[in-house]
Design a protein around this motif. Structure first.
Motif, PDB file in Angstrom:
ATOM      1  N   SER A  85      -3.539  -5.984   0.224  1.00 14.98           N
ATOM      2  CA  SER A  85      -4.355  -5.208  -0.727  1.00 14.98           C
ATOM      3  C   SER A  85      -5.454  -5.181  -0.149  1.00 14.98           C
ATOM      4  CB  SER A  85      -4.402  -5.898  -2.018  1.00 14.98           C
ATOM      5  OG  SER A  85      -3.134  -5.902  -2.643  1.00 14.98           O
ATOM      6  N   TYR A  86      -6.088  -6.336   0.663  1.00 13.67           N
ATOM      7  CA  TYR A  86      -7.497  -6.188   1.337  1.00 13.67           C
ATOM      8  C   TYR A  86      -7.692  -5.091   2.381  1.00 13.67           C
ATOM      9  CZ  TYR A  86     -11.260  -7.359   4.289  1.00 13.67           C
ATOM     10  OH  TYR A  86     -12.344  -7.188   5.244  1.00 13.67           O
ATOM     11  N   ILE A  87      -6.692  -5.063   3.130  1.00 13.58           N
ATOM     12  CA  ILE A  87      -6.537  -4.258   4.048  1.00 13.58           C
ATOM     13  C   ILE A  87      -6.440  -2.534   3.724  1.00 13.58           C
ATOM     14  CG2 ILE A  87      -5.265  -3.429   6.372  1.00 13.58           C
ATOM     15  CD1 ILE A  87      -5.185  -6.172   7.102  1.00 13.58           C
ATOM     16  N   GLN A  88      -5.466  -2.498   2.810  1.00 12.02           N
ATOM     17  CA  GLN A  88      -5.188  -1.253   2.066  1.00 12.02           C
ATOM     18  C   GLN A  88      -6.241  -0.584   1.521  1.00 12.02           C
ATOM     19  OE1 GLN A  88      -2.023  -0.981  -0.921  1.00 12.02           O
ATOM     20  NE2 GLN A  88      -1.644   1.205  -0.029  1.00 12.02           N
ATOM     21  N   ASN A  89      -7.064  -1.599   0.689  1.00  9.63           N
ATOM     22  CA  ASN A  89      -8.291  -0.945  -0.013  1.00  9.63           C
ATOM     23  C   ASN A  89      -9.211  -0.472   1.107  1.00  9.63           C
ATOM     24  OD1 ASN A  89      -7.097  -1.451  -2.460  1.00  9.63           O
ATOM     25  ND2 ASN A  89      -8.211  -3.382  -2.498  1.00  9.63           N
ATOM     26  N   ARG A  90      -9.511  -1.111   2.294  1.00  8.72           N
ATOM     27  CA  ARG A  90     -10.431  -0.926   3.171  1.00  8.72           C
ATOM     28  C   ARG A  90     -10.152   0.692   3.856  1.00  8.72           C
ATOM     29  NH1 ARG A  90     -14.217  -4.238   4.962  1.00  8.72           N
ATOM     30  NH2 ARG A  90     -15.112  -2.252   5.627  1.00  8.72           N
ATOM     31  N   LEU A  91      -8.862   0.787   4.114  1.00  7.98           N
ATOM     32  CA  LEU A  91      -8.366   1.912   4.642  1.00  7.98           C
ATOM     33  C   LEU A  91      -8.224   3.169   3.704  1.00  7.98           C
ATOM     34  CD1 LEU A  91      -5.280   0.518   6.435  1.00  7.98           C
ATOM     35  CD2 LEU A  91      -7.205   1.219   7.470  1.00  7.98           C
ATOM     36  N   ASN A  92      -7.864   2.813   2.280  1.00  8.02           N
ATOM     37  CA  ASN A  92      -8.116   3.900   1.427  1.00  8.02           C
ATOM     38  C   ASN A  92      -9.464   4.658   1.092  1.00  8.02           C
ATOM     39  OD1 ASN A  92      -5.310   3.852   0.987  1.00  8.02           O
ATOM     40  ND2 ASN A  92      -5.722   2.636  -0.720  1.00  8.02           N
ATOM     41  N   ASP A  93     -10.562   3.361   1.435  1.00  4.49           N
ATOM     42  CA  ASP A  93     -11.810   4.040   1.276  1.00  4.49           C
ATOM     43  C   ASP A  93     -12.266   4.718   2.249  1.00  4.49           C
ATOM     44  OD1 ASP A  93     -11.908   2.640  -1.259  1.00  4.49           O
ATOM     45  OD2 ASP A  93     -13.156   0.728  -0.327  1.00  4.49           O
ATOM     46  N   ALA A  94     -11.649   4.565   3.683  1.00  2.42           N
ATOM     47  CA  ALA A  94     -12.177   5.237   4.956  1.00  2.42           C
ATOM     48  C   ALA A  94     -11.199   6.715   4.984  1.00  2.42           C
ATOM     49  CB  ALA A  94     -11.830   4.124   5.957  1.00  2.42           C
ATOM     50  N   GLY A  95     -10.389   6.918   4.015  1.00  4.78           N
ATOM     51  CA  GLY A  95      -9.666   8.208   4.279  1.00  4.78           C
ATOM     52  C   GLY A  95      -8.442   8.206   4.804  1.00  4.78           C
ATOM     53  N   PHE A  96      -7.922   7.124   4.913  1.00  5.84           N
ATOM     54  CA  PHE A  96      -6.452   7.111   5.429  1.00  5.84           C
ATOM     55  C   PHE A  96      -5.598   7.447   4.645  1.00  5.84           C
ATOM     56  CE2 PHE A  96      -8.640   4.918   8.972  1.00  5.84           C
ATOM     57  CZ  PHE A  96      -7.867   5.152  10.080  1.00  5.84           C
ATOM     58  N   SER A  97      -4.392   7.781   4.783  1.00 11.11           N
ATOM     59  CA  SER A  97      -3.315   7.886   3.718  1.00 11.11           C
ATOM     60  C   SER A  97      -2.255   6.620   4.117  1.00 11.11           C
ATOM     61  CB  SER A  97      -2.518   9.390   4.044  1.00 11.11           C
ATOM     62  OG  SER A  97      -1.015   9.053   3.192  1.00 11.11           O
ATOM     63  N   THR A  98      -2.256   5.966   3.069  1.00 10.53           N
ATOM     64  CA  THR A  98      -1.373   4.833   3.267  1.00 10.53           C
ATOM     65  C   THR A  98      -0.335   4.589   2.202  1.00 10.53           C
ATOM     66  OG1 THR A  98      -2.982   3.361   1.489  1.00 10.53           O
ATOM     67  CG2 THR A  98      -3.623   3.574   3.886  1.00 10.53           C
ATOM     68  N   SER A  99       0.578   3.664   2.824  1.00 11.69           N
ATOM     69  CA  SER A  99       1.977   3.247   2.011  1.00 11.69           C
ATOM     70  C   SER A  99       2.309   2.015   2.062  1.00 11.69           C
ATOM     71  CB  SER A  99       3.094   4.378   2.395  1.00 11.69           C
ATOM     72  OG  SER A  99       3.280   4.253   3.734  1.00 11.69           O
ATOM     73  N   VAL A 100       2.910   1.136   1.139  1.00  5.61           N
ATOM     74  CA  VAL A 100       3.405   0.061   1.235  1.00  5.61           C
ATOM     75  C   VAL A 100       4.797   0.059   1.220  1.00  5.61           C
ATOM     76  CG1 VAL A 100       3.477  -2.273   0.389  1.00  5.61           C
ATOM     77  CG2 VAL A 100       1.202  -1.098   0.575  1.00  5.61           C
ATOM     78  N   GLN A 101       5.764  -0.443   2.210  1.00  9.34           N
ATOM     79  CA  GLN A 101       7.033  -0.374   2.360  1.00  9.34           C
ATOM     80  C   GLN A 101       7.547  -1.796   2.124  1.00  9.34           C
ATOM     81  OE1 GLN A 101       8.822  -0.175   6.214  1.00  9.34           O
ATOM     82  NE2 GLN A 101      10.394   1.393   5.562  1.00  9.34           N
ATOM     83  N   SER A 102       8.426  -2.078   1.126  1.00  5.02           N
ATOM     84  CA  SER A 102       8.717  -3.372   0.781  1.00  5.02           C
ATOM     85  C   SER A 102      10.335  -3.504   1.149  1.00  5.02           C
ATOM     86  CB  SER A 102       8.973  -3.695  -0.936  1.00  5.02           C
ATOM     87  OG  SER A 102       9.813  -2.613  -1.310  1.00  5.02           O
ATOM     88  N   PHE A 103      10.535  -4.871   1.572  1.00  6.03           N
ATOM     89  CA  PHE A 103      11.984  -5.314   1.953  1.00  6.03           C
ATOM     90  C   PHE A 103      12.243  -6.680   1.296  1.00  6.03           C
ATOM     91  CE2 PHE A 103       8.738  -6.255   5.217  1.00  6.03           C
ATOM     92  CZ  PHE A 103       8.904  -7.488   5.130  1.00  6.03           C
ATOM     93  N   THR A 104      13.251  -7.146   1.285  1.00  8.32           N
ATOM     94  CA  THR A 104      13.876  -8.472   1.072  1.00  8.32           C
ATOM     95  C   THR A 104      14.135  -9.155   2.082  1.00  8.32           C
ATOM     96  OG1 THR A 104      14.111  -7.623  -1.088  1.00  8.32           O
ATOM     97  CG2 THR A 104      15.119  -9.525  -0.552  1.00  8.32           C
ATOM     98  N   SER A 105      13.932 -10.439   2.439  1.00  2.49           N
ATOM     99  CA  SER A 105      14.303 -11.250   3.448  1.00  2.49           C
ATOM    100  C   SER A 105      14.152 -12.848   2.763  1.00  2.49           C
ATOM    101  CB  SER A 105      13.306 -11.129   4.685  1.00  2.49           C
ATOM    102  OG  SER A 105      13.763 -11.973   5.568  1.00  2.49           O
ATOM    103  N   ASN A 106      15.141 -13.614   3.150  1.00  2.00           N
ATOM    104  CA  ASN A 106      14.983 -15.182   2.637  1.00  2.00           C
ATOM    105  C   ASN A 106      15.017 -15.310   0.950  1.00  2.00           C
ATOM    106  OD1 ASN A 106      15.606 -15.714   5.047  1.00  2.00           O
ATOM    107  ND2 ASN A 106      13.968 -17.146   5.422  1.00  2.00           N
ATOM    108  N   GLY A 107      15.278 -14.079   0.587  1.00  6.07           N
ATOM    109  CA  GLY A 107      15.217 -13.959  -1.190  1.00  6.07           C
ATOM    110  C   GLY A 107      13.984 -13.720  -1.615  1.00  6.07           C
ATOM    111  N   ALA A 108      13.161 -13.332  -0.761  1.00  5.47           N
ATOM    112  CA  ALA A 108      11.533 -12.815  -1.158  1.00  5.47           C
ATOM    113  C   ALA A 108      11.390 -11.634  -0.927  1.00  5.47           C
ATOM    114  CB  ALA A 108      10.755 -14.039  -0.693  1.00  5.47           C
ATOM    115  N   THR A 109      10.453 -11.039  -1.473  1.00  7.51           N
ATOM    116  CA  THR A 109       9.958  -9.715  -1.110  1.00  7.51           C
ATOM    117  C   THR A 109       8.745  -9.669  -0.172  1.00  7.51           C
ATOM    118  OG1 THR A 109      10.614  -8.857  -3.358  1.00  7.51           O
ATOM    119  CG2 THR A 109       9.077  -7.472  -2.013  1.00  7.51           C
ATOM    120  N   GLY A 110       9.035  -8.926   0.900  1.00  2.00           N
ATOM    121  CA  GLY A 110       7.982  -8.761   2.010  1.00  2.00           C
ATOM    122  C   GLY A 110       7.328  -7.428   1.912  1.00  2.00           C
TER     123      GLY A 110
END
Length: 436
Positions: free
Chosen positions: A74-99
């Protein structure tokens, strides 16, 4: 950086939609190709401090499936959004937890010719992971913000990534590459990896192109060229499957990267070449709780961040350079509470009036930018307000603004005026520049 481990089976994830500087000088006429800007190491250190705070507030780590990792994203995404980047977060599951993988695209450039750069954002569970790999993540973030701050418009399309679950076996980057449609994968023409760039007893290693996909030699040479330009010798290293470039190499994508060393012992010859201590690991806190902000070699961090920028600028194609001279002031000016300060730039040798679209690059470090009224005062006394207590409670004002300065002569003294209009928070003008 992870150990060599088997990559777990992953479940299908979801793609979520979701900023250089010496005393006042006049830059010479622009060269034929744009040189990479200097990356202020203080800015990179500020990102590391944020990651340390996130770990402190979340059980002491930023590991996969833990709240410290999602807070880092969230910290890095917020800085990039403020700077004009197009951002996305891709989720995946490993060891029973979301990454999570964070992907950021800079608008423009040929999207059929993508230069991608990345590093992993997760830590091990044992500690905050500030060198491994807060250092690469933070250097990459500041380079991305500098792309925005300078409005870099290269010929190739720039994409940045911060990977999840690298410490579990390159899980996030492998998931990303494996789930790219073949046509999308073919558009990525090179991948640069930055995993550990500030080891406390550093070495200066460049990923070897030997045995890597065709074209990797160009990435290797671009990284070597930066260190050669500052008189720092490098060694080639075969990182193998220990970091996220491996997923791209398996897909036939040219790869490269830099590395400052982990648990391996520095030899006497290496200590003679690079300084530091022989007979001691490059990073004695590798994968340990002591991998904190105290575990960072600032010189290595500075050189590594500059190497990231140098390689990206060299490999991305310079596009069209600015047509006029650039003037800058990098002398710090303190901004006390409830005060007004100014920083001057003297412009000379520019005929006629200033342009109707004068570019103003600002780097103000402040703990509450919503306190600030920032203006540019032209030689004729006219004032253009570029930020009027904007940005809420966020810190720092870093960006490029455009003003219509055509009514003023270009030559003369220009001033950046900063008013701190509210109590409690302070800061400084770190640098500013005018691009004619």
């Amino acid at each position: 950086m992870g150990n060599r481990v088997t990559i777990p089976t992953l479940s299908v994830g979801v793609l979520l939609a979701g900023v250089l500087f010496s005393a006042p000088v006049a830059a010479a006429a622009p060269p034929a190709a744009l040189a990479a800007p200097d990356i202020p190491v203080a800015n990179v250190q500020a990102h590391l401090s944020q990651l340390q705070t996130i770990a402190n507030n979340n059980g002491g780590n930023r590991a996969h499936g833990r709240p410290g990792h999602s807070a880092s994203v969230s910290y890095i995404q917020n800085r990039l959004n403020d700077a004009g980047f197009s951002t996305s977060v891709q989720s995946f599951t490993s060891n029973g937890a979301t990454g999570f993988n964070l992907i950021a695209d800079w608008p423009g450039g040929d999207t059929n010719n993508i230069l991608m750069s990345g590093g992993h954002l997760d830590s091990v569970t044992a500690g905050p992971g500030i060198n491994d790999n807060g250092s690469g993540s933070s250097g990459l973030l500041e380079v991305a913000l500098t792309v925005s701050r300078t409005n870099f418009q290269p010929q190739r399309h720039l994409r940045f990534a911060w990977w999840g679950a690298e410490e579990l076996g390159l899980v996030g980057s492998t998931f990303y590459v494996n789930n790219l449609p073949a046509a999308e994968r073919s558009r990525i023409k090179g991948y640069l990896n930055f995993d550990m760039i500030a080891s406390p007893n550093p070495g200066y290693f460049v990923y070897s192109s030997s045995g890597q996909p065709t074209g990797s030699i160009d990435l290797q040479r671009a990284l070597e060229a930066h260190y050669a330009s500052i008189g720092v010798p490098t060694e080639l290293t075969n990182v193998g499957g220990r970091s996220d470039h491996a997923a791209f190499a398996r897909a036939g994508i040219p790869t490269g990267g830099i590395f400052s060393g982990a648990e391996v012992i520095k030899t006497a010859a290496q200590a003679q070449k690079w300084g530091g201590s022989s007979g001691v690991a490059f990073d004695r806190c590798y994968h340990r709780s002591c991998d904190t902000t105290a575990n960072i070699n600032v010189t290595s961090l500075d050189r590594g961040a500059d190497a990231i920028a140098s390689a990206i600028w060299a490999l991305a194609g310079t596009g069209t350079p600015p047509t006029g001279p650039r003037f800058q002031n990098t002398t710090d000016v303190a901004i006390p509470d409830l005060s007004t300060v100014e920083s001057p730039i003297t412009v000379s040798g520019v005929p006629g009036n200033a342009p109707a679209a004068l570019s103003v690059e600002v780097n103000i470090l402040h703990t509450f930018r919503g306190d600030l009224v920032v203006s540019v005062v032209a030689p004729d006394g006219s004032v253009d307000v570029i930020s009027n207590r904007a940005g809420g409670s966020a810190d720092n004002l870093v960006g490029t603004f455009t003003i219509n300065a055509a009514s003023s002569a270009a030559n003369g003294t220009w001033r950046l005026r900063v008013q701190d209009a509210a109590a409690q928070d302070v800061g400084r003008i770190d640098s500013w520049a005018l691009q004619f």
